[in-house]
Design a protein around this motif. Structure first.
Motif, PDB file in Angstrom:
ATOM      1  N   MET A  28     -13.957  10.483  -4.989  1.00  0.00           N
ATOM      2  CA  MET A  28     -13.094  11.512  -4.392  1.00  0.00           C
ATOM      3  C   MET A  28     -11.847  11.668  -5.242  1.00  0.00           C
ATOM      4  N   TYR A  29     -11.519  12.908  -5.531  1.00  0.00           N
ATOM      5  CA  TYR A  29     -10.310  13.240  -6.293  1.00  0.00           C
ATOM      6  C   TYR A  29      -9.470  14.196  -5.452  1.00  0.00           C
ATOM      7  N   VAL A  30      -8.183  13.880  -5.343  1.00  0.00           N
ATOM      8  CA  VAL A  30      -7.255  14.718  -4.578  1.00  0.00           C
ATOM      9  C   VAL A  30      -6.065  15.063  -5.460  1.00  0.00           C
ATOM     10  N   CYS A  31      -5.692  16.324  -5.474  1.00  0.00           N
ATOM     11  CA  CYS A  31      -4.533  16.750  -6.250  1.00  0.00           C
ATOM     12  C   CYS A  31      -3.261  16.180  -5.631  1.00  0.00           C
ATOM     13  N   ALA A  44       3.225  15.607   2.375  1.00  0.00           N
ATOM     14  CA  ALA A  44       2.745  14.430   3.101  1.00  0.00           C
ATOM     15  C   ALA A  44       1.425  14.690   3.816  1.00  0.00           C
ATOM     16  N   ARG A  45       1.184  15.937   4.227  1.00  0.00           N
ATOM     17  CA  ARG A  45      -0.028  16.191   5.010  1.00  0.00           C
ATOM     18  C   ARG A  45      -1.308  15.837   4.252  1.00  0.00           C
ATOM     19  N   PRO A  46      -1.540  16.332   3.028  1.00  0.00           N
ATOM     20  CA  PRO A  46      -2.775  15.935   2.348  1.00  0.00           C
ATOM     21  C   PRO A  46      -2.837  14.443   2.051  1.00  0.00           C
ATOM     22  N   ALA A  47      -1.698  13.832   1.770  1.00  0.00           N
ATOM     23  CA  ALA A  47      -1.697  12.389   1.505  1.00  0.00           C
ATOM     24  C   ALA A  47      -2.207  11.625   2.717  1.00  0.00           C
ATOM     25  N   VAL A  48      -1.762  12.010   3.909  1.00  0.00           N
ATOM     26  CA  VAL A  48      -2.181  11.330   5.137  1.00  0.00           C
ATOM     27  C   VAL A  48      -3.629  11.687   5.484  1.00  0.00           C
ATOM     28  N   VAL A  49      -3.983  12.962   5.388  1.00  0.00           N
ATOM     29  CA  VAL A  49      -5.341  13.400   5.734  1.00  0.00           C
ATOM     30  C   VAL A  49      -6.375  12.678   4.876  1.00  0.00           C
ATOM     31  N   PHE A  50      -6.159  12.662   3.565  1.00  0.00           N
ATOM     32  CA  PHE A  50      -7.164  12.059   2.684  1.00  0.00           C
ATOM     33  C   PHE A  50      -7.085  10.536   2.686  1.00  0.00           C
ATOM     34  N   ASP A  51      -5.986   9.994   3.151  1.00  0.00           N
ATOM     35  CA  ASP A  51      -5.937   8.559   3.390  1.00  0.00           C
ATOM     36  C   ASP A  51      -6.882   8.186   4.537  1.00  0.00           C
ATOM     37  N   VAL A  52      -6.895   8.993   5.598  1.00  0.00           N
ATOM     38  CA  VAL A  52      -7.829   8.753   6.701  1.00  0.00           C
ATOM     39  C   VAL A  52      -9.269   8.909   6.222  1.00  0.00           C
ATOM     40  N   LEU A  53      -9.526   9.947   5.416  1.00  0.00           N
ATOM     41  CA  LEU A  53     -10.882  10.132   4.906  1.00  0.00           C
ATOM     42  C   LEU A  53     -11.298   8.950   4.026  1.00  0.00           C
ATOM     43  N   SER A  54     -10.393   8.458   3.209  1.00  0.00           N
ATOM     44  CA  SER A  54     -10.691   7.292   2.375  1.00  0.00           C
ATOM     45  C   SER A  54     -11.036   6.080   3.222  1.00  0.00           C
ATOM     46  N   ARG A  55     -10.264   5.857   4.290  1.00  0.00           N
ATOM     47  CA  ARG A  55     -10.549   4.736   5.192  1.00  0.00           C
ATOM     48  C   ARG A  55     -11.930   4.897   5.830  1.00  0.00           C
ATOM     49  N   GLY A 107       2.314   4.869   5.870  1.00  0.00           N
ATOM     50  CA  GLY A 107       1.081   4.098   5.999  1.00  0.00           C
ATOM     51  C   GLY A 107      -0.037   4.577   5.101  1.00  0.00           C
ATOM     52  N   VAL A 108       0.303   5.333   4.059  1.00  0.00           N
ATOM     53  CA  VAL A 108      -0.701   5.836   3.123  1.00  0.00           C
ATOM     54  C   VAL A 108      -1.017   4.743   2.108  1.00  0.00           C
ATOM     55  N   GLN A 109      -2.264   4.340   2.044  1.00  0.00           N
ATOM     56  CA  GLN A 109      -2.677   3.314   1.100  1.00  0.00           C
ATOM     57  C   GLN A 109      -2.732   3.886  -0.311  1.00  0.00           C
ATOM     58  N   PRO A 110      -2.404   3.096  -1.331  1.00  0.00           N
ATOM     59  CA  PRO A 110      -2.487   3.594  -2.704  1.00  0.00           C
ATOM     60  C   PRO A 110      -3.921   3.972  -3.052  1.00  0.00           C
ATOM     61  N   PRO A 111      -4.107   5.024  -3.848  1.00  0.00           N
ATOM     62  CA  PRO A 111      -5.467   5.359  -4.295  1.00  0.00           C
ATOM     63  C   PRO A 111      -5.976   4.293  -5.262  1.00  0.00           C
ATOM     64  N   ASP A 112      -7.260   4.313  -5.508  1.00  0.00           N
ATOM     65  CA  ASP A 112      -7.835   3.364  -6.464  1.00  0.00           C
ATOM     66  C   ASP A 112      -7.403   3.680  -7.888  1.00  0.00           C
ATOM     67  N   ARG A 292       3.302  10.006  10.828  1.00  0.00           N
ATOM     68  CA  ARG A 292       1.870  10.027  10.535  1.00  0.00           C
ATOM     69  C   ARG A 292       1.080  10.513  11.748  1.00  0.00           C
ATOM     70  N   LEU A 293       1.393   9.983  12.922  1.00  0.00           N
ATOM     71  CA  LEU A 293       0.706  10.399  14.139  1.00  0.00           C
ATOM     72  C   LEU A 293       0.912  11.888  14.386  1.00  0.00           C
ATOM     73  N   ALA A 294       2.120  12.382  14.142  1.00  0.00           N
ATOM     74  CA  ALA A 294       2.395  13.810  14.324  1.00  0.00           C
ATOM     75  C   ALA A 294       1.552  14.655  13.367  1.00  0.00           C
TER      76      ALA A 294
END
Length: 471
Positions: A28-31, A44-55, A107-112, A292-294
């Motif tokens: 997965m690659y995210v801009c 922040a929105r894509p960072a949080v959204v794709f963090d959930v998808l990564s999890r 709470g966004v985890q670092p990407p690989d 993040r919850l918001a």
């Protein structure tokens, strides 16, 4: 392989089961950000959204390679460096560090993998050379441009007509272009601008080619998922597809996932309106977990309107969750308990975080209604495991409650008459006696939304203003 994860693919305009090249791996690659300023809530929105998808992906694939790039060469960066009288690295290093701090607070985890453009110039030059060799790019007046007419499927991702794409393209119609839609792969740099030697002279890459080169370097010529904000569909991601496909003759990406826009009080964020909300400023109003919850409280493909009510509601929901966990803080969670199946099913259905959060409320109700320590241990474990995949509820409850109280804003005031409060408490007590815990929780949340926190004691239910809690 097929997985249980359904995602809406922007390219096909439909939900489909995620397919990957290898059964044991997903790429997965995210801009990521262009680092010339602090991150705002839209970043922040894509960072949080794709963090959930990564999890979520980690639950189903032994290997997940998640790359999120950093654009550290750009005209806006050049302008900021020139105004400050410093090298661009001074600007970019400062805001890369700030971005990491802000995303960590959410709470966004670092990407690989976190590739930077400036570290991939040789790969970019190589990709441009391949495109020229295959007849998809040309050199003219110190510029290298991609010839859009050479790729017949251009426009499929965005679904735009040619005339609409010309009007919407972020390009200048210059005399060195064969066609107005052609876009820059390499451009000249004057001495004051950052640049690198290349077969086409001293210069720097165009925006679109950077991501294609970094994807090829780290993930291969075909990736499983490409993500980003909706604003990137055209022209950026459209151009990425053209470059990658024409350079290598293979499918560029299987599934395209885009999050929708963020507005502020119903208006588009803009400097002219003075409503650009920086993450670090919002962190003075609420903990990162509440922010993040918001962000997760609206489905990622729907527009999200940011306002005080949204943040206040998220802070109050989080307080309610941690209040319940604080009451069982001395009970160890049961072993071998996994995330709730209904919550997982919601996330597997195109990341339905709204339904997942609703399920968190129900799991909290189950914890509150547990009658034995064994039941509480299992309910607690289920709630924590379910929260973890959303990046929520992993703090020590008392510490989380203290931080929520410390960042409480003026919205945390009682906005009900005592008689109204007592009537709702009585209704909640009746619902609990009838074992209608869903209604009981709804009444509790209604009170919380008005700044009221309840405490159930052997002598009955007592209430207090939220500002007095967690002290």
């Amino acid at each position: 392989m097929n997985s249980p994860i359904l995602l809406h693919n922007t390219l096909s305009r439909a939900k489909a089961l995620l397919q990957t090249e290898r059964p044991d791996r997903v790429t997965m690659y995210v801009c990521g950000p262009t680092v010339y300023n602090f991150a705002h809530i839209g970043n922040a929105r894509p960072a949080v959204v794709f963090d959930v998808l990564s999890r979520l992906l980690h639950r189903y694939y032994p290997q997940v390679i998640y790359a999120r790039n950093i654009t550290d060469v750009d005209d806006k960066i050049n302008t900021a460096a020139e105004e400050a009288g410093v090298p661009i690295s001074t600007i970019t290093n400062r805001f890369i560090e700030a971005y990491h701090e802000d995303m960590n607070a959410l709470g966004v985890q670092p990407p690989d993998v976190e590739p930077r453009v400036t570290e991939h110039i040789p790969a970019i030059i190589e990709l441009i050379g391949i495109l020229i060799e295959r007849g998809h790019a040309y050199f003219e007046q110190d510029h290298v441009l991609f010839h859009v007419a050479s790729y017949r499927d251009y426009g499929h991702l965005s679904g735009r007509k040619t005339e609409d794409m010309i009007a919407g393209a972020r390009v200048e119609v210059a005399p060195y272009k064969r066609d107005p839609m052609d876009f820059v792969l390499w451009k000249p740099s004057v001495s004051a601008q950052p640049g690198w030697d290349s077969p086409w002279g001293y210069g720097r890459p165009g925006w679109h080619v950077e991501c294609s080169a970094m994807i090829g370097k780290h993930l291969g010529h075909t990736i499983d998922i490409h993500g980003g904000g909706q604003d990137l569909i055209f022209p950026h991601h459209e151009n990425e597809i053209a470059q990658g496909t024409c350079a290598h003759g293979t499918l560029y990406c299987r599934t395209w996932v885009h999050n929708s826009f963020v507005t502020v009080d119903g208006q588009k964020m803009s400097k002219s309106l003075g409503n650009v909300l920086l993450v670090r400023d919002l962190l003075q109003q609420a903990p990162g977990e509440a922010i993040r919850l918001a962000l997760l409280s609206t489905h990622y493909r729907h527009p999200l309107d940011w306002n005080e009510r949204r943040l206040t509601s998220a802070r109050q929901m989080l307080t309610s969750f941690y209040d319940s966990l604080a009451k069982v803080e001395d009970i160890s969670p049961a072993d071998n308990v996994t995330a709730d199946t209904q919550l997982m099913a919601a996330l597997c259905n195109d990341l339905n975080t709204v339904l997942a959060i609703t399920r968190l409320h129900q799991l909290t109700t189950e914890l509150n209604s547990a009658t034995t320590d064994d039941m509480r241990a299992e309910a607690k474990a289920r709630l924590l495991a379910s929260g973890e995949i959303l990046g929520l509820l992993q703090q020590i409850p008392q510490l989380a409650l203290r931080e929520l109280q410390e960042t409480a804003t003026k919205e945390n005031v009682v906005c009900m008459e005592p008689a109204q409060i007592e009537a709702l408490i009585n209704g909640r007590n009746e619902a609990r006696q009838q074992r209608d815990f869903t209604r009981a929780d709804a009444l509790r949340d209604e009170l919380a939304a008005s700044g009221i926190i309840l405490e159930d004691t052997p002598q009955g239910t007592i209430w207090r203003p939220m500002a007095e809690t967690s002290q």
